[in-house]
Scaffold this active site. Structure first.
Site, mmCIF file in Angstrom:
data_model
loop_
_atom_site.group_PDB
_atom_site.id
_atom_site.type_symbol
_atom_site.label_atom_id
_atom_site.label_comp_id
_atom_site.label_asym_id
_atom_site.label_seq_id
_atom_site.Cartn_x
_atom_site.Cartn_y
_atom_site.Cartn_z
ATOM 1 N N GLY A 1 20.515 -9.854 -5.944
ATOM 2 C CA GLY A 1 19.423 -9.691 -6.809
ATOM 3 C C GLY A 1 18.183 -10.488 -6.432
ATOM 4 N N GLY B 1 9.237 -2.717 -0.060
ATOM 5 C CA GLY B 1 9.518 -2.702 -1.414
ATOM 6 C C GLY B 1 8.164 -2.451 -2.142
ATOM 7 N N SER B 2 8.317 -2.861 -3.564
ATOM 8 C CA SER B 2 7.263 -2.634 -4.257
ATOM 9 C C SER B 2 5.935 -3.617 -3.916
ATOM 10 C CB SER B 2 7.612 -2.757 -5.743
ATOM 11 O OG SER B 2 7.826 -4.028 -6.031
ATOM 12 N N GLU C 1 5.682 -4.284 3.901
ATOM 13 C CA GLU C 1 5.407 -2.758 3.591
ATOM 14 C C GLU C 1 5.521 -2.604 2.406
ATOM 15 O OE1 GLU C 1 4.990 0.639 3.462
ATOM 16 O OE2 GLU C 1 7.165 0.613 3.706
ATOM 17 N N LEU C 2 4.552 -2.142 1.582
ATOM 18 C CA LEU C 2 4.715 -2.119 0.066
ATOM 19 C C LEU C 2 4.445 -0.695 -0.529
ATOM 20 C CD1 LEU C 2 2.950 -5.354 -0.343
ATOM 21 C CD2 LEU C 2 5.150 -5.118 -0.137
ATOM 22 N N GLY C 3 3.917 -0.564 -1.518
ATOM 23 C CA GLY C 3 3.777 0.656 -2.374
ATOM 24 C C GLY C 3 2.618 1.537 -1.747
ATOM 25 N N GLU D 1 1.180 3.995 -8.736
ATOM 26 C CA GLU D 1 2.161 4.674 -8.247
ATOM 27 C C GLU D 1 3.487 5.010 -9.172
ATOM 28 O OE1 GLU D 1 4.835 3.539 -3.958
ATOM 29 O OE2 GLU D 1 4.592 2.060 -5.505
ATOM 30 N N VAL D 2 3.732 6.395 -9.168
ATOM 31 C CA VAL D 2 4.475 6.700 -10.021
ATOM 32 C C VAL D 2 6.191 6.629 -9.458
ATOM 33 C CG1 VAL D 2 5.576 8.779 -11.440
ATOM 34 C CG2 VAL D 2 3.052 8.271 -11.053
ATOM 35 N N PHE D 3 6.428 6.854 -8.263
ATOM 36 C CA PHE D 3 7.588 6.653 -7.640
ATOM 37 C C PHE D 3 8.729 7.723 -8.208
ATOM 38 C CE2 PHE D 3 10.775 4.386 -4.978
ATOM 39 C CZ PHE D 3 9.869 4.334 -3.736
#
Length: 485
Positions: A201, A221-222, A243-245, A380-382
């Site tokens: 986690g 990730g986000s 490297e993000l959303g 960002e819906v993802f």
């Protein structure tokens, strides 16, 4: 002979966990998660092993990477089943992951013998040059959505360039995003101690970023999580590649061939249930084509099949878990309340969300019962959601595309590629695809985003040299230099 041995997944010291198939809820395997103490042990072991690995001849490092690529292909059926079942991927997406992961290893093998530096001019009587040296221990934090690729694209080049790696995959895809790579590289002959897989986690991630033996962080990730990773890395004076959303724009100009564009448009938003950072989150369509585009994209969405990708041939599988499902559905419902029209989809059964088209997705939309802006357009819906909005001039298209705080990918569909290039010059993004959709990736290409999509860092091809090495300046004189005192 099977590559994976589930007994290997029980050696960590964190909480017990289960690998769960999102399509059915079936428990595929049991494992243990990492605890923060596992990070310290792994980092210490990795730092000790890395020194010898960096001294190994480059052909030896390259050979390990080539064998890893071969093994990914040899065990494609076994690994692919894990990608389908654990990540909820359709079979085509799993095949793409396996091919690309193997190519990442082959491309990384070539990095091992790239030129190491430059000879520099000097005003003094000396040899002056730079060399690239391994960073040391690289921490890799990878997400659940494309788990194998988004782990190996950092693991493979980091190892090839003489580093050791501590990989923290998302616990939801601990096997196909983590333990698979441990097994592949062990079988490929990677010396012990150089690759550690620690699913866990946020506490494990924080410990990994803070460990002084870990000198570089590669995070995918986000944006919210990336901000925390970047801030913590900065506190510890280490590089973080983030490297993000994204909320990428897909522009359809008035001269677009809609017959050809529909496949492109649907793939842009619905591939892997929209759970991709490059997904087209905003379809911006010229007003003269808008109504036809909405109708045709909605018909396309309605024709797609959604279901269990392991037991049936489907176009979309399940989203990863109920938390993600709840977020997707809430954004769609709130957008509808803001006046947006649901032209297709907007429903789900269990974790299977129908591909959804939202028409009139103006962020300032108002209507009966409106509660304000359209969140599915702005955020960002993802998930498999395609908001569509009209524009009337190219200036308006540029303004709409630039409204987002993200800067990852841009797609432009037009018969005039030169005009598309001119238009794209006015829309800053890390990736640009003309007459193609936004979800594209190749190991030879530098990949990364701007603004809320990342720090401008890049993975892929020669960009990996900057990501995973340090540059050392060296000078050599024949005799000691003389100074005024």
């Amino acid at each position: 002979m099977a590559l994976l041995d589930p007994k290997d997944w029980l050696s960590l010291h964190g909480d017990p966990a289960e690998a769960v198939e999102p399509a059915t809820g079936e428990v595929l395997a049991t494992l243990t998660l990492a605890a923060p103490t596992d990070v310290a042990d792994a980092a210490a072991t990795a730092a000790a092993a890395q020194r010898d690995w960096a001294r190994r001849p480059y052909p030896e490092r390259a050979a390990v990477l080539r064998r890893a690529g071969d093994l990914l292909q040899q065990h494609a059926a076994e690994i692919g089943e894990w990608i389908v079942r654990e990540a909820g991927s359709v079979r085509g997406k799993a095949d793409f992951e396996l091919r690309t992961a193997a190519e990442e290893c082959y491309e990384a093998a070539a990095l091992a013998h790239r030129p190491l530096g430059q000879v520099l001019p000097s005003a003094a009587p000396r040899l002056s040059y730079t060399t690239r040296v391994p960073a040391g221990v690289v921490g890799v934090i990878a997400p659940f959505n494309v788990p194998l690729i988004l782990a190996v694209r950092s693991v493979a080049p980091a190892l090839a360039l003489g580093n050791a790696v501590v990989l923290k995959p998302d616990p939801r895809t601990a096997v196909c995003g983590g333990h698979v790579l441990a097994a592949v590289f062990a079988e490929a002959g990677l010396p012990a101690g150089l690759l550690h897989v620690l699913p866990g986690g946020a506490d494990v991630g924080r410990t990994l970023v803070a460990d002084p033996r870990v000198r570089v962080i590669s995070f995918t990730g986000s944006t919210a999580a990336g901000r925390s990773v970047g801030a913590l890395a900065a506190q510890h004076l280490k590089r973080a590649h983030l490297e993000l959303g994204g909320n990428s724009a897909f522009l359809v100009l008035e001269d677009a061939d809609l017959d050809a564009a529909m496949s492109t448009a649907a793939w842009a938003s619905f591939f892997h249930q929209g759970q991709v950072c490059m997904t087209a989150g905003r379809h911006l369509v010229h007003a003269s084509r808008y109504e036809e585009y909405v109708a045709r994209l909605a018909a396309k969405a309605d024709a797609l099949t959604v279901g269990d990708p392991f037991r049936a041939q489907v176009h979309l599988g399940p989203v990863i878990d109920r938390g993600q499902l709840g977020r997707i559905d809430a954004l769609v419902r709130e957008s509808a309340a803001a006046g947006v029209r649901i032209a297709a989809g907007g429903t789900h059964h269990e974790l299977f969300y129908r591909p959804t088209v939202l028409a009139d997705a103006d962020p300032d939309a108002t209507g009966p019962g409106s509660v304000g802006a359209s969140p599915a357009y702005c955020e960002e819906v993802f998930g498999p959601v395609a908001p569509v909005r009209a524009f009337r001039t190219l200036d308006e298209a540029v303004a709409l595309a630039n409204e987002s705080s993200y800067g990852l990918a841009l797609g432009v569909v037009t018969r005039d590629a030169a005009r598309a290039l001119e238009l794209a010059d006015r829309i800053p993004t890390g990736l640009l695809h003309i007459n193609d959709q936004t979800v594209n990736d190749e190991p030879v290409a530098a990949f990364g985003g701007l603004a809320d999509s990342g720090t401008g860092s890049r993975f892929g091809g020669e960009a990996n040299l900057d990501a995973f090495t340090e540059t050392r300046w060296t000078t050599v004189r024949a005799t000691p230099a003389a100074y005024p005192f």
